[in-house]
Motif scaffolding. Structure first.
Motif, short mmCIF file in Angstrom:
data_model
loop_
_atom_site.label_atom_id
_atom_site.label_comp_id
_atom_site.label_asym_id
_atom_site.label_seq_id
_atom_site.Cartn_x
_atom_site.Cartn_y
_atom_site.Cartn_z
N GLY A 21 -7.96 -12.10 0.96
CA GLY A 21 -7.28 -11.46 -0.15
C GLY A 21 -7.06 -12.42 -1.30
N ARG A 44 -1.95 -7.89 -6.17
CA ARG A 44 -2.55 -8.28 -4.89
C ARG A 44 -3.77 -7.40 -4.64
NH1 ARG A 44 -3.32 -12.22 -1.13
NH2 ARG A 44 -3.81 -11.26 0.85
N GLU A 46 -7.07 -6.84 -1.81
CA GLU A 46 -7.60 -7.17 -0.49
C GLU A 46 -8.86 -6.36 -0.23
OE1 GLU A 46 -4.48 -6.44 2.34
OE2 GLU A 46 -3.33 -8.19 1.70
N TRP A 54 -13.20 -3.83 -2.52
CA TRP A 54 -11.85 -4.39 -2.57
C TRP A 54 -10.94 -3.35 -3.19
CZ3 TRP A 54 -10.38 -9.76 -1.77
CH2 TRP A 54 -11.40 -10.53 -1.20
N CYS A 57 -3.67 -3.62 -3.69
CA CYS A 57 -2.57 -3.31 -2.76
C CYS A 57 -1.30 -2.96 -3.51
CB CYS A 57 -2.30 -4.49 -1.83
SG CYS A 57 -3.68 -4.94 -0.79
#
Length: 125
Positions: A21, A44, A46, A54, A57
């Motif tokens: 991440g 964020r 991940e 990807w 988050c």
């Protein structure tokens, strides 16, 4: 599109090895409790567990709160993992209730990115 801008930033500073991440921190150097300014933001990202994409988050926008000694606290939070949103003085609600403020927030944030307003720190882990 915000995701495209974030991926372009990450492509400029790829990790040395495969990572789990990345956290991006955006800071406007002149933001202070006395003069205000553009809030710091943390994002964020991940990898998706089901494919090679990807996903974001969370996005957290911080602001100074409190007197006489203000501290940085969450002002707005869009948590895509839990499906919840948060706004200071409003509380936690389902993310769908934040669609309007999200559109406004993203448009402003993208404008700040385009104008090189932020100092950006990228932390791979």
């Amino acid at each position: 599109m915000l995701v495209a801008q974030l991926m372009a930033l990450l492509a400029e500073k790829p990790p040395a090895t495969l990572q789990t991440g990345v956290t991006l921190n955006f800071r406007a150097p002149d933001y202070s409790p006395e003069s205000g300014g553009i809030h710091p933001v943390e994002i964020r990202i991940e990898p998706c567990p089901t494919n090679s994409d990807w996903h974001i988050c969370y996005i957290t926008d911080f602001g100074y709160f409190g007197r006489p000694y203000p501290e940085l606290e969450k002002d707005i939070d869009f948590n895509f993992t839990t499906g919840q949103g948060y706004q200071a003085f409003v509380g936690i609600h389902p993310l769908r209730n934040f669609s309007g403020i999200y559109r406004i927030w993203e448009a402003n944030f993208r404008s700040y990115l385009n104008n090189d307003t932020f100092q950006i720190t990228i932390t791979w882990d």
